[in-house]
Design a protein around this motif. Structure first.
Motif, mmCIF file in Angstrom:
data_model
loop_
_atom_site.group_PDB
_atom_site.id
_atom_site.type_symbol
_atom_site.label_atom_id
_atom_site.label_comp_id
_atom_site.label_asym_id
_atom_site.label_seq_id
_atom_site.Cartn_x
_atom_site.Cartn_y
_atom_site.Cartn_z
ATOM 1 N N ASP A 226 -9.980 -1.990 -9.220
ATOM 2 C CA ASP A 226 -8.894 -1.749 -10.181
ATOM 3 C C ASP A 226 -7.585 -2.332 -9.670
ATOM 4 O OD1 ASP A 226 -10.427 -0.387 -12.083
ATOM 5 O OD2 ASP A 226 -10.108 1.556 -11.126
ATOM 6 N N PHE A 227 -7.314 -2.137 -8.391
ATOM 7 C CA PHE A 227 -6.067 -2.644 -7.821
ATOM 8 C C PHE A 227 -5.981 -4.165 -7.937
ATOM 9 C CE2 PHE A 227 -4.227 -4.728 -4.102
ATOM 10 C CZ PHE A 227 -2.882 -4.452 -4.325
ATOM 11 N N PHE A 228 -7.018 -4.874 -7.514
ATOM 12 C CA PHE A 228 -6.980 -6.344 -7.568
ATOM 13 C C PHE A 228 -6.800 -6.822 -9.010
ATOM 14 C CE2 PHE A 228 -9.687 -6.166 -3.554
ATOM 15 C CZ PHE A 228 -8.630 -6.496 -2.728
ATOM 16 N N ARG A 229 -7.480 -6.194 -9.959
ATOM 17 C CA ARG A 229 -7.343 -6.592 -11.366
ATOM 18 C C ARG A 229 -5.931 -6.369 -11.870
ATOM 19 N NH1 ARG A 229 -7.388 -3.927 -16.127
ATOM 20 N NH2 ARG A 229 -7.920 -1.942 -15.126
ATOM 21 N N LEU A 230 -5.366 -5.204 -11.593
ATOM 22 C CA LEU A 230 -4.030 -4.872 -12.085
ATOM 23 C C LEU A 230 -2.951 -5.691 -11.383
ATOM 24 C CD1 LEU A 230 -4.548 -1.018 -12.315
ATOM 25 C CD2 LEU A 230 -4.194 -2.569 -14.256
ATOM 26 N N HIS A 231 -3.142 -5.946 -10.100
ATOM 27 C CA HIS A 231 -2.180 -6.775 -9.381
ATOM 28 C C HIS A 231 -2.170 -8.197 -9.945
ATOM 29 C CE1 HIS A 231 0.344 -7.850 -5.932
ATOM 30 N NE2 HIS A 231 -0.384 -8.946 -5.831
ATOM 31 N N ALA A 232 -3.355 -8.739 -10.205
ATOM 32 C CA ALA A 232 -3.433 -10.081 -10.788
ATOM 33 C C ALA A 232 -2.814 -10.123 -12.178
ATOM 34 C CB ALA A 232 -4.893 -10.536 -10.833
ATOM 35 N N LEU A 233 -3.063 -9.087 -12.998
ATOM 36 C CA LEU A 233 -2.463 -9.033 -14.329
ATOM 37 C C LEU A 233 -0.939 -8.998 -14.241
ATOM 38 C CD1 LEU A 233 -4.760 -6.487 -16.201
ATOM 39 C CD2 LEU A 233 -4.437 -8.903 -16.781
ATOM 40 N N ARG A 234 -0.431 -8.200 -13.307
ATOM 41 C CA ARG A 234 1.020 -8.066 -13.168
ATOM 42 C C ARG A 234 1.689 -9.415 -12.900
ATOM 43 N NH1 ARG A 234 5.353 -9.156 -12.326
ATOM 44 N NH2 ARG A 234 7.032 -8.082 -11.207
ATOM 45 N N TRP A 235 1.036 -10.271 -12.102
ATOM 46 C CA TRP A 235 1.669 -11.521 -11.680
ATOM 47 C C TRP A 235 1.160 -12.750 -12.432
ATOM 48 C CZ3 TRP A 235 5.977 -11.311 -9.092
ATOM 49 C CH2 TRP A 235 6.247 -10.167 -8.329
ATOM 50 N N SER A 236 0.275 -12.563 -13.388
ATOM 51 C CA SER A 236 -0.333 -13.714 -14.061
ATOM 52 C C SER A 236 0.697 -14.583 -14.783
ATOM 53 C CB SER A 236 -1.403 -13.248 -15.050
ATOM 54 O OG SER A 236 -0.843 -12.376 -16.026
ATOM 55 N N SER A 237 1.706 -13.966 -15.357
ATOM 56 C CA SER A 237 2.704 -14.743 -16.096
ATOM 57 C C SER A 237 3.670 -15.477 -15.180
ATOM 58 C CB SER A 237 3.494 -13.824 -17.039
ATOM 59 O OG SER A 237 4.215 -12.842 -16.297
ATOM 60 N N ASP A 238 3.653 -15.149 -13.875
ATOM 61 C CA ASP A 238 4.537 -15.805 -12.908
ATOM 62 C C ASP A 238 3.802 -16.819 -12.045
ATOM 63 O OD1 ASP A 238 6.865 -14.402 -13.626
ATOM 64 O OD2 ASP A 238 6.176 -12.656 -12.508
#
Length: 398
Positions: A226-238
């Motif tokens: 869950d952490f890796f997925r959410l961390h990637a989502l958080r920074w995907s637009s950057d």
């Protein structure tokens, strides 16, 4: 090449300490218990732990040869460690032998340092640096990155090596927690009390809302996914995360969290709504400090401030555990200033060996920096951003 027997028999201006070296990952693997005992008896920071540095050697930099200096007293008790690695770099046609901290790249290791029993920091650092000074023909650059600004190591390095270069690295926001202070009293001292309480109240009314705290070694697979997925989502637009780049770094964190949990040092927080993970915080316990290492959230829930509420819950937990400090580590993002009021600085130290290669390495870095700045000055903002994203992807560890 620096050999272990040279370090064992090298000069010792502190005769009460015997300095030797551990020069392989297999030897490093067997040091866990002794390393942990020393770390617990020291003031060294969380990322000097065996549980952090050993998986770094395995997953992030297998090409770097460990060169961990050890200091023992007359009874053979380990009283100090200097966790270094030796690598060879080719810089504009010249081979450079570089010594640097284990853990220095890719994983955000603040407060790296000599690990010494409390009260013996200067003595231990001096013993290590005297040995390295005596072997100055065998290395070209000594880089000690991300030391705490007030570290004893800095003064001892100046004393032994003479001309050293110290440069600023990162600002690390933190807060001192008052023992016995209720969480609501702490909230009143922050800039987010009303918003936090309002957002938390709304979330608590949602079906299936809960916050899970995981600290058991055998229960980490789901929370880490869950952490890796959410961390990637958080920074995907950057253009992707600067903190967790590539499958190799994810593998490192799976190893490190497992071993930290075995030591009782890990806290993984996951917020779920309707059975779906929407926010995550990766925390580390070190002494009386809660270390906020990384986080992530689903951008679809940004307007509900799920990240804000989960950070607030980690503060609440830290206060209820009786901890005395909350450390956000490197970075001065706005949300951190809403929670904490203090800052500390990290710095890097560089010393050169006896030959010209070290000076050449430093000059080449300066020329490269000047060239990058000149190029950035003539490129459009859009192109600079594309280059930044490309370099971020290139830096990933597969």
């Amino acid at each position: 090449m620096i050999r272990e027997d040279e370090l064992t028999s090298g000069p010792r201006l502190t005769p009460r300490l015997d300095v030797a070296a551990v020069g392989s990952a297999s030897q490093l693997a067997g040091m866990r218990a002794e390393w942990n005992s020393l770390l617990d008896a020291s003031n060294a920071g969380p990322f000097n732990a065996w549980e952090w540095l050993y998986p770094w050697c395995r997953r992030i930099a297998p090409e770097v040869r460990p060169l961990v200096l050890t200091a023992r007293d007359r009874l053979g008790t380990l009283v100090g460690l200097l966790p270094l690695g030796l690598e060879h770099r080719w810089v504009n046609g010249m081979r450079v032998r570089r010594l640097g901290f284990l853990g220095e790249t890719h994983v955000g290791s603040d407060y790296l340092d000599v690990v010494a029993r409390k009260g013996r920091e200067a003595e231990v650092a001096r013993a290590f640096f005297n040995v390295l000074q005596g072997l100055r023909d065998e290395w070209d650059v000594l880089d000690l990155t991300d030391l705490r600004e007030g570290s004893t190591t800095l003064g001892v390095a100046r004393e032994v090596f003479g001309d050293v270069r110290v440069s600023e690295r990162y600002v690390c926001p933190y807060e001192t927690l008052v023992p016995g202070e209720p969480f609501d009293a702490f909230l009143k001292r922050t800039g987010r009390r009303d918003n936090y309480l309002r957002r938390r109240k709304w979330l608590e009314k949602q079906d299936g809302y809960r916050i899970e705290r995981t600290d058991a070694p055998g229960q980490l697979a789901g929370p880490m996914t869950d952490f890796f997925r959410l961390h990637a989502l958080r920074w995907s637009s950057d253009g992707g995360s600067q903190g967790i780049k590539g499958a190799g770094v994810e593998a490192f964190h799976r190893d490190a969290t497992q071993w930290l949990a075995e030591r009782g040092r890990l806290r993984m927080y996951t917020m779920k709504v309707g059975g779906q993970a929407v926010a995550s915080v990766y925390g580390i316990l070190h002494g009386q400090t809660f270390v906020y290492f990384q986080s992530g959230y689903d951008p679809a829930w940004r307007n509900r401030s799920v990240g804000l509420v989960l950070v607030g819950e980690t503060f609440k937990d830290a206060i209820e555990m009786g901890l005395t400090e909350y450390d956000f580590l490197r970075g001065t993002e706005t949300y951190k200033a809403d929670w904490v009021t203090k800052q500390r600085q990290t710095v890097s130290l560089r010393a050169h060996g006896a030959g010209f290669a070290g000076e050449w390495y430093t000059r080449s870095e300066e020329w490269a920096r000047q060239t990058r700045n000149a190029v950035k000055g003539v490129l459009s903002d859009e192109l600079v951003e594309k280059v930044r994203r490309f370099r971020r992807r290139k830096a990933a560890v597969d």
